[in-house]
Design a protein around this motif. Sequence first.
Motif, mmCIF file in Angstrom:
data_model
loop_
_atom_site.group_PDB
_atom_site.id
_atom_site.type_symbol
_atom_site.label_atom_id
_atom_site.label_comp_id
_atom_site.label_asym_id
_atom_site.label_seq_id
_atom_site.Cartn_x
_atom_site.Cartn_y
_atom_site.Cartn_z
ATOM 1 N N TYR A 1 -7.512 -5.667 -6.482
ATOM 2 C CA TYR A 1 -6.498 -4.606 -6.605
ATOM 3 C C TYR A 1 -5.690 -4.779 -7.888
ATOM 4 C CZ TYR A 1 -2.396 -1.746 -5.708
ATOM 5 O OH TYR A 1 -1.379 -0.820 -5.824
ATOM 6 N N LEU B 1 -4.555 3.038 1.853
ATOM 7 C CA LEU B 1 -4.054 3.025 0.486
ATOM 8 C C LEU B 1 -3.349 4.333 0.161
ATOM 9 C CD1 LEU B 1 -4.338 1.400 -2.365
ATOM 10 C CD2 LEU B 1 -6.135 3.070 -2.810
ATOM 11 N N HIS C 1 0.066 4.917 1.796
ATOM 12 C CA HIS C 1 1.191 4.183 1.221
ATOM 13 C C HIS C 1 1.548 4.667 -0.182
ATOM 14 C CE1 HIS C 1 3.971 0.863 0.647
ATOM 15 N NE2 HIS C 1 3.361 0.560 -0.504
ATOM 16 N N LEU C 2 0.544 5.028 -0.999
ATOM 17 C CA LEU C 2 0.811 5.325 -2.401
ATOM 18 C C LEU C 2 1.106 6.792 -2.676
ATOM 19 C CD1 LEU C 2 -1.812 3.078 -4.255
ATOM 20 C CD2 LEU C 2 0.594 2.606 -3.738
ATOM 21 N N THR D 1 2.517 -4.263 -4.115
ATOM 22 C CA THR D 1 1.558 -5.134 -3.444
ATOM 23 C C THR D 1 1.063 -4.466 -2.171
ATOM 24 O OG1 THR D 1 1.214 -7.290 -2.412
ATOM 25 C CG2 THR D 1 3.416 -6.342 -2.230
ATOM 26 N N MET D 2 -0.227 -4.614 -1.919
ATOM 27 C CA MET D 2 -0.820 -4.006 -0.725
ATOM 28 C C MET D 2 -1.047 -5.030 0.379
ATOM 29 S SD MET D 2 -0.956 -0.905 -1.608
ATOM 30 C CE MET D 2 -1.833 -0.279 -0.195
ATOM 31 N N LEU E 1 -0.686 -4.257 4.198
ATOM 32 C CA LEU E 1 -0.853 -2.821 4.416
ATOM 33 C C LEU E 1 -2.312 -2.430 4.607
ATOM 34 C CD1 LEU E 1 1.640 -1.531 1.688
ATOM 35 C CD2 LEU E 1 2.046 -1.744 4.150
ATOM 36 N N LEU E 2 -3.223 -3.194 4.006
ATOM 37 C CA LEU E 2 -4.650 -2.893 4.106
ATOM 38 C C LEU E 2 -5.274 -3.633 5.287
ATOM 39 C CD1 LEU E 2 -5.633 -3.183 0.332
ATOM 40 C CD2 LEU E 2 -5.149 -1.101 1.626
#
Length: 668
Positions: free
Chosen positions: A440, A572, A575-576, A604-605, A608-609
């Motif tokens: 990422y 993704l 969140h984005l 930062t992910m 979340l993933l």
Amino acid sequence: REGQAEAGLGRPRKIGRGIRLAPRPAGIVWAPGVGFTPDGKCLVGVSNPHALLEGAQNGKKGKGAKAAAKAPKKLNPEAAYTRKYDKNRIEVLRLLLAACSDPLFSPADEYNPLASRWMSVAVAADAPNAPCLFYSLLNTVISYDPHHGNLGNLVGGVPYSGNFSSDAHVKLVELSAQVLCVLLDCGLSGDPIPYENKHGEPIVGLMETQKVGFNMFRVLLARINNGRDLEMLYRGFVRLLRNMHEGKSTLLSMPSSQARLECHQELLILLWKTLEENPLFLDFILTRCDVCELVTPICYLMYVSRRDAAQVGLIHICTFILLKLSGERSFGVSLNRPFRTKLPCDLPLFTGSHADLVSITLHKIIVNGSYRLVPLYSCFLTIVCNFSPYWRSMSLVASVKLVNLFELFSSPKFLYSGEKAYRHLALLMEIFNNIIQYQYNGNQHLVYAIVRRKDAFGRLASLTLPKAIYQCNKAFPRSEDPEYDADAEDAAQVAAMSVQDVDETGKPMTKKEKVKEDGDGDTAMETDGEGTTTTETKPAPVKKKLLGRFVPTESWMGELKSSLPLETVNRLLQHLVPVVDDMCQRKNGVVDEIEILEVFKDITMVGLLPVPHAIVIRKYQPNQYTSIWFTAFMWGVIFLRSQKPPIFDGECIELFQVSNEDETDGGK
């Protein structure tokens, strides 16, 4: 020794009796290179040639007379490896080609690599001077330097030196490559495990030589196992393959400073044979060399040949080589080296790595290549998928093009062209997931491209059966058949191949996927009105469904949903997308892309993933279809390049189809 241990070969084993593999008399070998030094010393069977040669040099200076005594003696009476016999050698090789050409006259579905009596005699253990012929052919090819031509050891390119190169020697190089490919094509693979007699000479056991399908030339290629010779092989392939784009490059400061070789297809076949036969060579070029030096000319050849139907076979073999290499982790890591070469083609400008070069090249072939390359689409995506977990930083150009491919393959024209058309989307989703989960940081360009095309992912995630049926009927009315058929018959194929799923350590996974594409291996030879000869590989005709065109069903929808790993991309986007929308709202819709990329770098992910999935590598597995295809392709190339004067009667050939166009337009 480390490479031998990693390949499971170990130290040479001692046996009592066998057939010697060292060339005798060594003085008749045609050229230096593998096993031979430029001053005529034979190093075949020497475990550490660098140490012995260094010892001999020190001995001359009074340092180490013992090492000098053990150094190989000069065996070639003509240290310069004279070229005065080139024309004689050419005629002998043409005769050998004709004698070993019986595969040309056997139908592809009946071809047996063990049935040829001529070939079995030529590659037998007791064939006269077989090791000498092997090293002569191999070294004639890999030691040729297009920069020097016939000008001796002059350093650098000399203006117009390509015009002074001996036509006879260039022809000898091309014929040597052809004959060596033919001799390596029959029989069974050679045993790479080294054996020695009590004198330390490399040998092959008598029991091994008595097996049906024994091939001395394949054994000799498999037994090349010291660093000097492997380096010679690698440098030879790089130098000759680079000749294709360096010879055309307008950046050369001196015109015609290289002789042009036209045997690049034979070189690719020989490279493939070496990768398949010698386990140390693959490990050597991936761990001790810059494999990107091979990747660049391969991508160039694929790029410039993409629209030429006569070059379909060339793109096939380049694809095989990239697929073979991509199955190794070291290859994916090596592709992160920066790409700075200026190629003489209309390649899109980008600042990135060799991974970007491979991706952009394959994208261009898909969207702007010959229709005959449709069977290779899954192979192209498999190559990118294999190295995607190690792709540290994707360029903007490559990011946009990969997401464009997702939109292309998710469009109704592609998605409903066949029952298994969604497999392209599955591979693309795996590419995105690999990069998001493992790389990422450094790949904000791809993340931003995905966010910009969020609607394409949303449409696929919300797809229902009624909607799919409606889109299919709209894309393909009753009167239309799909132009692109993803379900072309895959029983007999040009590029049929098995791909085995393994984890990052190389252990087979429980799930096995076989990637098989369309084609039947027939190579058509055509002569145009001006007498020039072309070749093309004809894939099998697209088979129409007996019950009509494809229509989505409930079971198909279930397979589609289970095959597409959308969860990572969905999270993704969840969140984005709000982050980007908030930025646009705060700045009245005027937001620079650089600002968004900077914000993505700081996000930062983690947490979340989904839990990162296991890395799956799909490795090439040889099978009968690829073996027959390579034989047909190799003999097709040889047939076309043996027309002046012709060696073979095209009307009698059965391995592939040969057709001649009558001269038209008043004999033009």
